[in-house]
Scaffold this active site. Structure first.
Site, PDB file in Angstrom:
ATOM      1  N   ARG A  86      28.424  40.301  -9.402  1.00 53.92           N
ATOM      2  CA  ARG A  86      28.033  41.460  -9.070  1.00 53.92           C
ATOM      3  C   ARG A  86      27.749  42.408 -10.524  1.00 53.92           C
ATOM      4  O   ARG A  86      27.100  43.352 -10.425  1.00 53.92           O
ATOM      5  CB  ARG A  86      29.282  42.035  -8.341  1.00 53.92           C
ATOM      6  CG  ARG A  86      28.878  43.409  -7.577  1.00 53.92           C
ATOM      7  CD  ARG A  86      30.037  43.798  -6.539  1.00 53.92           C
ATOM      8  NE  ARG A  86      31.287  43.989  -7.030  1.00 53.92           N
ATOM      9  CZ  ARG A  86      32.601  44.139  -6.460  1.00 53.92           C
ATOM     10  NH1 ARG A  86      32.411  44.261  -5.178  1.00 53.92           N
ATOM     11  NH2 ARG A  86      33.460  44.180  -7.070  1.00 53.92           N
ATOM     12  N   LYS A 189      28.419  48.599  -8.695  1.00 48.92           N
ATOM     13  CA  LYS A 189      29.669  49.255  -9.191  1.00 48.92           C
ATOM     14  C   LYS A 189      29.321  49.907 -10.421  1.00 48.92           C
ATOM     15  O   LYS A 189      29.714  49.486 -11.504  1.00 48.92           O
ATOM     16  CB  LYS A 189      30.668  47.913  -9.128  1.00 48.92           C
ATOM     17  CG  LYS A 189      32.211  48.473  -9.142  1.00 48.92           C
ATOM     18  CD  LYS A 189      33.129  47.371  -8.789  1.00 48.92           C
ATOM     19  CE  LYS A 189      34.371  47.686  -8.781  1.00 48.92           C
ATOM     20  NZ  LYS A 189      34.763  48.915  -8.013  1.00 48.92           N
ATOM     21  N   GLU A 225      31.296  53.883   3.608  1.00 46.23           N
ATOM     22  CA  GLU A 225      32.729  53.313   3.287  1.00 46.23           C
ATOM     23  C   GLU A 225      33.349  54.569   2.459  1.00 46.23           C
ATOM     24  O   GLU A 225      33.041  55.655   2.659  1.00 46.23           O
ATOM     25  CB  GLU A 225      32.285  52.262   1.948  1.00 46.23           C
ATOM     26  CG  GLU A 225      31.476  52.927   0.601  1.00 46.23           C
ATOM     27  CD  GLU A 225      31.200  51.902  -0.387  1.00 46.23           C
ATOM     28  OE1 GLU A 225      32.268  51.192  -0.456  1.00 46.23           O
ATOM     29  OE2 GLU A 225      30.593  52.029  -0.956  1.00 46.23           O
TER      30      GLU A 225
END
Ligand code: PLP
Ligand code: COI
Length: 348
Positions: A86, A189, A225
Site C-alpha cells: 500500500r 494513505k 468510511e
C-alpha cells in the site's frame, strides 16, 4: 545485541493511543535515484529543509501496523506485506520513490526488535503500533516533487484507540465536509486526507460522536468510511456488506474481516455501494475497522439532524461483530489457528 532485555515498567493495560517515545527508529534517505542503507537512530527529531515539499505541499505518506506478543512470547506482525504494497501505491501517486519491500520489512523488523523492551506483554490488551512514513525532505519552493526523501519507521506501545478496553461501542456523525474527491487521493494513505479531516472529527465530537462518518462526495448518499477506519455492516437479511468506493482507504483489517465473515461465519459477503438513508432500517450491526480501531462496534449514527440507533439501544455489541472481533484478535495474537498465513513472526 541481546534484544531480550527486561520490559519497561509501564502500566500496559492503562495505555491509550498516544505517542510514547521508544529508544530506536529506522531512517534511510533517498537521493539521485537510490536509497542509502539506512539504520537505527535514537533521535525522534527529523531535520528537514524549511522548503521541504512534505511541509508545504503534503508530499508524504504513511502506514499503520501493529506487533503483538503471543502467549508463547513470539512477536507477531499481521499481513505486513500488504502495508508495504500500500505504501508503494501512495508513494508513486505523490511522485515519491518506491520503498523496496525488503527494505520496508527489514526496517520494520529492526525497529521492533530494537525496541523489544517496549512491546506490550501478552494479556495486557496493548500492542506495539508501528508507523512507517515516507516524506519529501529536500530544498524546494515551487510545486514540484522533492529531490530527497526520508523513509522512517517509529514505534509506540498503544492501548485501545477509542478509550475503553475490549469492545467499546462508538457513535459516528455524518460529516458536512468531504474527505476525498471521487478521483482524488482518498484511496491512498497520504497525510493530506487526514489534515482535511481534522475539522470533520472536531465537528463530530462537538455533536457527541467519537468520529466523523463520510458519505461519498459526489452524491452524499453512499457510505464511504470513518475518519480513521472502514465500515462493515451486518444486515437484517443475514448478509454482511462493506462499502465499495474508490475514495476510501483499502483497509487491510477490512479485507481480513470480510474473509473471516465469509469463510468462518458462512455469511454472504458483498462489497457494494451502501445508501445510508435508504438502507439504514436494514442495519442489524455495524462496526468501524482498522489497525488502530481493530473492530469497534458502531451503536449510533448522526444524520439529518438526529441520532439513529443500531442494534436496539445503540449501546450493545451484537453477536456477529463479537464473533468477528474474537476471530480477528485471536488470530492476531496467535491464539487461534492462522489458516491464511497472515502472521509474520519477528525473530528476536
Ligand atoms: N481508513 C482510514 C482513513 C484509515 O486511516 C485506516 C487506518 O489505517 C483504515 C481505514 C484502516 O486500514 P487498515 O485496516 O489497513 O489499518
Ligand atoms: C491506523 O489505524 O493505523 C491509522 O493510521 C489510523 C490513524 C488515524 C491512527
Amino acid at each position: 545485541m541481546d534484544a531480550k532485555v527486561s520490559k519497561k515498567d509501564l502500566n500496559w493495560s492503562e495505555l491509550g493511543f498516544q505517542y510514547q517515545r521508544t529508544d530506536f527508529r529506522f531512517s534511510a534517505t533517498w537521493e539521485k535515484g537510490s536509497w542509502n542503507e539506512g539504520g537505527l537512530v535514537s533521535s525522534e527529531f527529523i531535520a528537514v529543509h524549511e522548503g521541504a515539499p512534505a511541509l508545504h505541499y503534503a508530499q508524504q505518506c504513511f502506514e499503520g501496523m501493529k506487533a503483538q506478543t503471543a502467549a508463547d512470547g513470539r512477536i507477531l506482525l499481521f499481513r505486513p506485506n500488504l502495508n508495504s504494497e500500500r505504501m508503494n501505491l501512495a508513494g508513486p501517486r505523490l511522485l515519491m520513490p518506491e520503498v523496496p519491500a525488503e527494505m520496508f520489512m527489514s526496517a520494520v523488523e529492526q525497529t521492533v526488535r530494537a525496541n523489544y523492551a517496549w512491546i506490550p506483554p501478552y494479556g495486557s490488551g496493548a500492542s506495539l503500533y508501528i508507523r512507517p512514513m515516507l516524506i519529501g525532505i529536500g530544498e524546494n519552493l515551487g510545486l514540484k516533487p522533492a529531490k530527497q526523501y526520508e523513509f522512517r519507521v517509529f514505534v509506540s506501545p498503544v492501548g485501545p484507540y477509542y478509550q475503553q478496553a475490549g469492545l467499546a461501542v462508538i457513535s459516528l456523525a455524518v460529516s458536512d465536509v468531504d474527505r476525498a474527491a471521487p478521483l482524488g487521493t482518498g484511496s491512498f494513505k497520504v497525510g493530506a486526507n487526514y489534515a482535511g479531516g481534522l475539522l470533520a472529527t472536531r465537528m463530530a465530537q462537538q455533536l457527541g460522536a467519537n468520529e466523523a462518518l463520510y458519505l461519498d462526495s459526489l452524491e452524499r448518499r453512499y457510505i464511504d468510511e470513518a475518519g480513521s477506519a472502514n465500515i462493515i455492516i451486518a444486515l437484517k437479511d443475514g448478509s454482511f456488506v462493506t462499502p465499495k468506493s474508490d475514495a476510501i482507504l483499502p483497509s487491510i483489517t477490512r479485507r481480513s474481516i470480510m474473509q473471516l465473515a465469509k469463510d468462518q461465519l458462512g455469511l454472504v459477503t458483498e462489497e457494494r455501494p451502501i445508501d445510508l438513508r435508504k438502507e439504514f432500517p436494514n442495519f442489524q450491526e455495524a462496526a468501524a475497522c482498522g489497525t488502530a480501531a481493530v473492530l469497534t462496534p458502531v451503536g449510533r449514527i448522526w444524520y439529518d439532524d438526529a441520532w439513529h440507533n443500531i442494534n436496539g439501544d445503540g449501546e450493545s455489541v451484537g453477536p456477529v461483530m463479537q464473533k468477528l472481533y474474537d476471530l480477528l484478535i485471536g488470530i492476531q495474537k496467535g491464539e487461534l489457528e492462522d489458516p491464511y498465513s497472515w502472521l509474520h513472526e519477528v525473530e528476536i
